[in-house]
Design a protein around this motif. Structure first.
Motif, short mmCIF file in Angstrom:
data_model
loop_
_atom_site.label_atom_id
_atom_site.label_comp_id
_atom_site.label_asym_id
_atom_site.label_seq_id
_atom_site.Cartn_x
_atom_site.Cartn_y
_atom_site.Cartn_z
N THR A 1 0.82 -1.22 0.00
CA THR A 1 0.00 0.00 0.00
C THR A 1 0.85 1.26 0.00
O THR A 1 0.33 2.34 -0.26
N GLY A 2 2.13 1.12 0.32
CA GLY A 2 3.00 2.28 0.45
C GLY A 2 3.11 2.75 1.90
O GLY A 2 3.95 3.58 2.22
N ARG A 3 2.25 2.24 2.74
CA ARG A 3 2.29 2.58 4.16
C ARG A 3 3.30 1.66 4.85
O ARG A 3 3.21 0.44 4.74
N LEU A 4 4.24 2.23 5.56
CA LEU A 4 5.25 1.43 6.24
C LEU A 4 4.77 1.05 7.63
O LEU A 4 4.21 1.88 8.34
N PRO A 5 5.02 -0.19 8.02
CA PRO A 5 4.63 -0.60 9.37
C PRO A 5 5.49 0.09 10.41
O PRO A 5 6.64 0.44 10.15
N ARG A 6 4.92 0.29 11.58
CA ARG A 6 5.68 0.88 12.69
C ARG A 6 6.61 -0.18 13.27
O ARG A 6 6.25 -1.35 13.35
N GLY A 7 7.76 0.23 13.68
CA GLY A 7 8.68 -0.68 14.35
C GLY A 7 9.46 -1.55 13.37
O GLY A 7 9.40 -1.40 12.15
N HIS A 8 10.16 -2.49 13.96
CA HIS A 8 11.04 -3.39 13.21
C HIS A 8 10.25 -4.55 12.61
O HIS A 8 9.40 -5.14 13.26
N LEU A 9 10.54 -4.87 11.34
CA LEU A 9 9.93 -6.03 10.69
C LEU A 9 10.86 -7.23 10.84
O LEU A 9 12.08 -7.10 10.71
N GLU A 10 10.27 -8.38 11.09
CA GLU A 10 11.04 -9.62 11.09
C GLU A 10 11.53 -9.86 9.66
O GLU A 10 10.93 -9.38 8.70
N PRO A 11 12.62 -10.61 9.47
CA PRO A 11 13.19 -10.80 8.13
C PRO A 11 12.20 -11.32 7.09
O PRO A 11 12.17 -10.82 5.96
N ASP A 12 11.38 -12.32 7.44
CA ASP A 12 10.44 -12.85 6.46
C ASP A 12 9.32 -11.85 6.14
O ASP A 12 8.83 -11.81 5.02
N HIS A 13 8.93 -11.06 7.12
CA HIS A 13 7.93 -10.02 6.87
C HIS A 13 8.50 -8.96 5.92
O HIS A 13 7.83 -8.52 4.99
N ALA A 14 9.75 -8.57 6.16
CA ALA A 14 10.39 -7.58 5.30
C ALA A 14 10.54 -8.10 3.87
O ALA A 14 10.29 -7.38 2.90
N ARG A 15 10.96 -9.36 3.73
CA ARG A 15 11.10 -9.95 2.38
C ARG A 15 9.75 -10.01 1.69
O ARG A 15 9.63 -9.70 0.50
#
Length: 123
Positions: free
Chosen positions: A43-57
């Protein structure tokens, strides 16, 4: 030796070093309903906080419309775990999902062969 694309959680000899249930924090059911042929897009909206590696991928893969099945293949995760990861991203507003078009009948052999062919070409 680090695995494909220099991923720290993949090893050429051992395979995935982090077990799938760890990726989903032991969850087996996504909070958002989606099918293997559902479309996912950032969506272009970035999640707050740190993403886990698989979430980021997964989020990086969603730059353009992509199916749940394709994401699972790229992440080398079972579809059920991939759906949990994607539902986390839906919950924080980072991705949206859309049901597959009615033409994409999941029982239609030609559609399934086309999806498999596409997945094999991408890997």
């Amino acid at each position: 030796m680090v695995g494909p694309e220099n991923e720290p959680f993949l090893d050429d000899d051992a395979g995935r070093l982090v077990r799938p249930y760890t990726v989903s924090n032991g969850r087996t059911r996504p909070s958002t309903h989606m099918e293997l042929l559902s479309w996912v897009m950032a969506t272009g909206r970035l999640p707050r906080g740190h993403l886990e590696p698989d979430h980021a991928r997964a989020l990086r893969l969603c730059g353009g419309p992509i199916t749940v099945a394709e994401i699972a293949a790229h992440l080398k995760l079972p579809a059920a775990i991939t759906k949990v990861v994607l539902s986390d991203l839906v919950d924080c507003g980072a991705v949206s999902t859309r049901a597959p078009s009615p033409i994409a009948d999941p029982t239609n052999l030609s559609v399934l062969e086309a999806v498999l062919d596409g997945l094999q070409r991408r890997l």
